[in-house]
Design an enzyme around this catalytic site. Structure first.
Site, PDB file in Angstrom:
ATOM      1  N   GLY A  16      -7.056  20.668  18.536  1.00 24.49           N
ATOM      2  CA  GLY A  16      -6.681  22.034  18.217  1.00 24.49           C
ATOM      3  C   GLY A  16      -6.907  23.053  19.315  1.00 24.49           C
ATOM      4  N   GLY A  17      -7.318  22.616  20.498  1.00 26.21           N
ATOM      5  CA  GLY A  17      -7.489  23.562  21.594  1.00 26.21           C
ATOM      6  C   GLY A  17      -8.912  24.078  21.725  1.00 26.21           C
TER       7      GLY A  17
ATOM      8  N   GLN B  97       0.781  -1.246   0.000  1.00 32.12           N
ATOM      9  CA  GLN B  97       0.000   0.000   0.000  1.00 32.12           C
ATOM     10  C   GLN B  97       0.812   1.295   0.000  1.00 32.12           C
ATOM     11  OE1 GLN B  97      -3.359   2.351   2.673  1.00 32.12           O
ATOM     12  NE2 GLN B  97      -2.961   0.238   3.173  1.00 32.12           N
TER      13      GLN B  97
ATOM     14  N   ASP C 262      11.588 -10.927 -13.644  1.00 29.57           N
ATOM     15  CA  ASP C 262      12.265 -11.596 -12.531  1.00 29.57           C
ATOM     16  C   ASP C 262      13.605 -10.902 -12.346  1.00 29.57           C
ATOM     17  OD1 ASP C 262      13.600 -13.181 -10.763  1.00 29.57           O
ATOM     18  OD2 ASP C 262      13.374 -15.056 -11.894  1.00 29.57           O
TER      19      ASP C 262
ATOM     20  N   ARG D 151       6.694  -9.242 -10.014  1.00 27.16           N
ATOM     21  CA  ARG D 151       7.305 -10.560 -10.110  1.00 27.16           C
ATOM     22  C   ARG D 151       6.434 -11.455 -11.009  1.00 27.16           C
ATOM     23  NH1 ARG D 151      10.022 -13.907  -5.645  1.00 27.16           N
ATOM     24  NH2 ARG D 151       9.276 -12.372  -4.170  1.00 27.16           N
TER      25      ARG D 151
ATOM     26  N   LYS E  72      10.947  -5.209   9.118  1.00 25.63           N
ATOM     27  CA  LYS E  72       9.843  -5.093   8.161  1.00 25.63           C
ATOM     28  C   LYS E  72       8.686  -4.424   8.893  1.00 25.63           C
ATOM     29  CE  LYS E  72      10.873  -9.006   5.241  1.00 25.63           C
ATOM     30  NZ  LYS E  72      10.379 -10.156   4.510  1.00 25.63           N
TER      31      LYS E  72
ATOM     32  N   ASP F  57       0.708   3.808   5.929  1.00 26.95           N
ATOM     33  CA  ASP F  57       0.969   3.441   4.538  1.00 26.95           C
ATOM     34  C   ASP F  57       0.675   4.600   3.587  1.00 26.95           C
ATOM     35  OD1 ASP F  57       1.890   0.895   4.871  1.00 26.95           O
ATOM     36  OD2 ASP F  57      -0.073  -0.023   4.747  1.00 26.95           O
TER      37      ASP F  57
ATOM     38  N   GLU G 268       1.417  -1.152   8.241  1.00 26.23           N
ATOM     39  CA  GLU G 268       0.624   0.001   8.699  1.00 26.23           C
ATOM     40  C   GLU G 268       0.575   0.183  10.224  1.00 26.23           C
ATOM     41  OE1 GLU G 268      -1.380   2.432   7.018  1.00 26.23           O
ATOM     42  OE2 GLU G 268      -1.667   3.155   9.049  1.00 26.23           O
TER      43      GLU G 268
HETATM   44  N1  CAO Z   1      11.690 -10.532  -9.050  1.00 24.77           N
HETATM   45  C1  CAO Z   1      12.361 -11.309  -8.192  1.00 24.77           C
HETATM   46  N2  CAO Z   1      12.321 -11.118  -6.850  1.00 24.77           N
HETATM   47  C2  CAO Z   1      11.562 -10.117  -6.402  1.00 24.77           C
HETATM   48  C3  CAO Z   1      10.836  -9.280  -7.259  1.00 24.77           C
HETATM   49  C4  CAO Z   1      10.931  -9.529  -8.650  1.00 24.77           C
HETATM   50  N3  CAO Z   1      10.280  -8.778  -9.535  1.00 24.77           N
HETATM   51  N4  CAO Z   1      10.179  -8.365  -6.504  1.00 24.77           N
HETATM   52  C5  CAO Z   1      10.475  -8.628  -5.224  1.00 24.77           C
HETATM   53  N5  CAO Z   1      11.305  -9.689  -5.157  1.00 24.77           N
HETATM   54  C6  CAO Z   1      11.897 -10.283  -3.957  1.00 24.77           C
HETATM   55  C7  CAO Z   1      12.769  -9.323  -3.197  1.00 24.77           C
HETATM   56  O1  CAO Z   1      14.006  -9.195  -3.840  1.00 24.77           O
HETATM   57  C8  CAO Z   1      12.850 -10.022  -1.862  1.00 24.77           C
HETATM   58  O2  CAO Z   1      13.809 -11.060  -1.933  1.00 24.77           O
HETATM   59  P1  CAO Z   1      14.978 -11.263  -0.834  1.00 24.77           P
HETATM   60  O3  CAO Z   1      14.301 -11.229   0.487  1.00 24.77           O
HETATM   61  O4  CAO Z   1      15.512 -12.601  -1.224  1.00 24.77           O
HETATM   62  O5  CAO Z   1      15.961 -10.185  -0.984  1.00 24.77           O
HETATM   63  C9  CAO Z   1      11.498 -10.699  -1.758  1.00 24.77           C
HETATM   64  O6  CAO Z   1      10.886 -10.599  -3.045  1.00 24.77           O
HETATM   65  C10 CAO Z   1      10.536 -10.152  -0.761  1.00 24.77           C
HETATM   66  O7  CAO Z   1      10.535  -8.737  -0.700  1.00 24.77           O
HETATM   67  P2  CAO Z   1      10.084  -8.030   0.641  1.00 24.77           P
HETATM   68  O8  CAO Z   1      10.956  -8.516   1.768  1.00 24.77           O
HETATM   69  O9  CAO Z   1      10.038  -6.586   0.432  1.00 24.77           O
HETATM   70  O10 CAO Z   1       8.589  -8.549   0.798  1.00 24.77           O
HETATM   71  P3  CAO Z   1       7.861  -9.159   2.079  1.00 24.77           P
HETATM   72  O11 CAO Z   1       6.532  -9.594   1.589  1.00 24.77           O
HETATM   73  O12 CAO Z   1       8.664 -10.165   2.791  1.00 24.77           O
HETATM   74  O13 CAO Z   1       7.702  -7.911   3.059  1.00 24.77           O
HETATM   75  C11 CAO Z   1       6.968  -5.687   3.629  1.00 24.77           C
HETATM   76  C12 CAO Z   1       6.700  -6.963   2.825  1.00 24.77           C
HETATM   77  C13 CAO Z   1       5.930  -4.675   3.208  1.00 24.77           C
HETATM   78  C14 CAO Z   1       6.826  -5.979   5.128  1.00 24.77           C
HETATM   79  C15 CAO Z   1       8.385  -5.179   3.336  1.00 24.77           C
HETATM   80  O14 CAO Z   1       8.523  -5.039   1.955  1.00 24.77           O
HETATM   81  C16 CAO Z   1       8.709  -3.867   4.016  1.00 24.77           C
HETATM   82  O15 CAO Z   1       8.970  -3.823   5.224  1.00 24.77           O
HETATM   83  N6  CAO Z   1       8.730  -2.778   3.244  1.00 24.77           N
HETATM   84  C17 CAO Z   1       9.106  -1.461   3.717  1.00 24.77           C
HETATM   85  C18 CAO Z   1       8.031  -0.858   4.559  1.00 24.77           C
HETATM   86  C19 CAO Z   1       6.720  -0.740   3.843  1.00 24.77           C
HETATM   87  O16 CAO Z   1       6.601  -0.174   2.783  1.00 24.77           O
HETATM   88  N7  CAO Z   1       5.681  -1.255   4.483  1.00 24.77           N
HETATM   89  C20 CAO Z   1       4.342  -0.990   4.038  1.00 24.77           C
HETATM   90  C21 CAO Z   1       3.729  -2.130   3.448  1.00 24.77           C
HETATM   91  S1  CAO Z   1       2.042  -1.778   3.158  1.00 24.77           S
HETATM   92  O17 CAO Z   1       1.323  -2.161   4.582  1.00 24.77           O
END
Ligand code: CAO
Length: 480
Positions: free
Chosen positions: A301-302, A71, A127, A92, A190, A222, A193
């Site tokens: 706001g008071g 998001q 990919d 992906r 990680k 988010d 929201e």
């Molecule tokens: N091709 C190949 N690999 C891909 C890819 C693609 N097109 N797109 C993503 N990937 C891979 C990434 O490289 C990553 O791999 P590694 O862990 O091996 O390096 C993997 O997919 C997972 O990515 P991620 O860790 O970002 O995703 P997640 O689902 O595990 O975590 C989230 C999600 C949101 C918790 C994390 O991305 C995060 O903390 N983001 C920053 C904060 C944020 O924006 N949070 C708000 C999310 S909305 O509520």
């Protein structure tokens, strides 16, 4: 960016050398007029004479490599797309943005979660861990003005796309990132929201004093952070018109939430000077601790305010109104609720005198609001400039004609799910009018991006495709 603003031509050296004394009177007059015009223009082109809305869009010519998911990041790139940027969402192969398949309401169609956050974008599947995939990504980096991402900390680096490498491929590119936390003890976490709402000070200051902390329905972690990032990106694009180079734009969700909670950090510091008198806790004689407390429905706001029942409550869960006893309209409030003597009674006439009795005052106002629907209260109060807020349900908002008319709520058609409602662009520009186009299907624009944007020849496209870089791994490969 496609076209730079036309700059005024610098005067030729010969012209600059000409002394005004040597020119005729008329020429001298003309020259004075011209230089006055030049100094007023600030180097900008002559104002367009086209009708408003026919000058392209604010971000026409800006191309975004959208590496966002869920998001926060998609909120940011959707805004940029609404302002006319060409947003190319990299997903992906086979999976796409995880939200495509989350909270599904129509089997086989992209979820509303996805469609409502990815309007006006194009989708390409790549990919990033396949060398041919990286070849396409590098080509995109060369062609784009901004790369936006919100992967987990370190994920972009692990793909091999460090800031140094991206900057080397395209020194003009802006790299914009959202992470949960900024540098510090939690930088590797990680974050979703509600984690941000809690860590940014929102949860500890939301809810009732005698209850647990609460998260809000508004997605301030988010969507709020996405908004912050969008502002950072357009600022960096503007600076690039002078510096010629890109830069990093980082927003941590904790910081974004805290920015939205700044009045609560204000109150934290005011505590040193004594109790927070506008909090109803003060009127109730409850001592303050050493941190900003939860303030229920008090106004931040008071101006004392509270949520009051209207006709139909509590059976109708949304038959409520937010009522503010703003000092300048105290007189009209007294007249409306039938307590005209409160206007002059020293026990009620001043904000200070009212503070200890706010609970009783709001109870008296509620005995009046209960006789009317929230819309009747709205009408009666606004007629005499008393600010009130009807508690609108999502059902009421979806049906509200004025929101449809302003295109803040829009109906969008989608090939696999049919018609649905979405929130349109809430930011209205008079010369850059947003139209809301449906979100892309997974990989819908892969071919046109490879050929039209990146200029790959047919044999290169075939080579890239044959490598498997753009398609989901075959089932047996997955199992292996
Ligand atoms: N091709 C190949 N690999 C891909 C890819 C693609 N097109 N797109 C993503 N990937 C891979 C990434 O490289 C990553 O791999 P590694 O862990 O091996 O390096 C993997 O997919 C997972 O990515 P991620 O860790 O970002 O995703 P997640 O689902 O595990 O975590 C989230 C999600 C949101 C918790 C994390 O991305 C995060 O903390 N983001 C920053 C904060 C944020 O924006 N949070 C708000 C999310 S909305 O509520």
């Amino acid at each position: 960016m496609a076209k730079k603003a036309k700059r005024q031509k610098p005067k030729s050296r010969a012209a600059a050398r000409k002394s005004p004394r040597k020119m005729g009177k008329l020429a001298a007059k003309k020259s004075t007029k011209k230089s006055a015009q030049q100094s007023n223009s600030n180097g900008l082109p002559t104002p367009s004479s086209k009708p408003y809305g026919q000058n392209g869009k604010a971000l026409t010519g800006v191309r975004i490599l959208d590496f966002t998911h869920v998001q926060s990041g998609p909120t940011c790139t959707q805004l940029l797309a609404w302002f006319g940027a060409d947003v190319i969402k990299v997903e992906r192969p086979g999976v796409g943005d995880i939200t495509r398949g989350q909270l599904v309401d129509v089997k086989g169609a992209d979820s509303l979660y996805f469609t409502m956050l990815n309007h006006n974008k194009r989708s390409i599947t790549i990919d990033s861990k396949n060398p041919q995939g990286m070849r396409v990504l590098e080509a995109l980096i060369k062609k784009c003005d901004v790369l936006v991402e919100n992967f987990a900390p370190g994920a972009l680096d692990r793909m091999g796309l460090t800031w140094q490498r991206i900057n080397k491929i395209n020194p003009r590119i802006i790299v914009a990132s959202i992470k949960g936390f900024g540098p510090g003890p939690y930088e590797d976490c990680k974050v979703y929201e509600n984690v941000a709402q809690c860590a940014g000070g929102s949860a500890s200051t939301t809810g009732f004093r005698d209850g647990p902390p609460l998260v809000t329905g508004a997605q301030i972690g988010d969507s709020g952070t996405g908004l912050h990032l969008a502002l950072g990106i357009v600022s960096a694009l503007y600076q690039r018109t002078r510096s010629g180079r890109g830069q990093k734009v980082d927003v941590a969700m904790q910081d974004g939430v805290l920015n939205l909670c700044r009045v609560k950090l204000r109150d934290q510091q005011r505590l040193k000077a004594g109790p927070l008198t506008e909090y109803s806790q003060y009127g109730e004689g409850v001592a303050f601790g050493d941190a900003t407390p939860r303030a229920g429905n008090d106004s931040g706001g008071g101006q004392p305010g509270w949520i009051l029942k209207c006709k139909g409550a509590p059976e109708d869960p949304d038959a409520y109104i937010y009522f503010i006893t703003q000092a300048p309209v105290w007189g009209p409030i007294c007249d409306l609720i039938g307590e005209p003597t409160w206007k002059t009674d020293p026990e009620y006439a001043t904000p200070r005198a009212r503070l200890p009795k706010l609970k009783a005052i709001f109870a008296r106002i509620e005995s009046w609001t209960l006789t009317k629907t929230k819309f009747e209260v709205m009408e009666a109060c606004n007629a005499v400039d008393i600010p009130v807020g009807p508690i609108l349900s999502m059902k009421e908002i979806a049906a509200e004609p004025s929101l449809r008319k302003s295109r803040t709520v829009v109906e969008v058609d989608h090939p696999t799910r049919g018609k649905y409602l979405s929130v349109g662009n809430p930011i209205k520009l008079s010369d850059s009018i947003s139209e809301v186009r449906r979100s892309p299907l997974l990989g819908e624009h892969t071919d046109e991006i490879l050929t039209d944007v990146l200029g790959f020849a047919a044999k290169d496209v075939a080579e890239i495709k044959n490598s498997g870089a753009l398609s989901a791994p075959k089932k047996e490969e997955k199992a292996a």
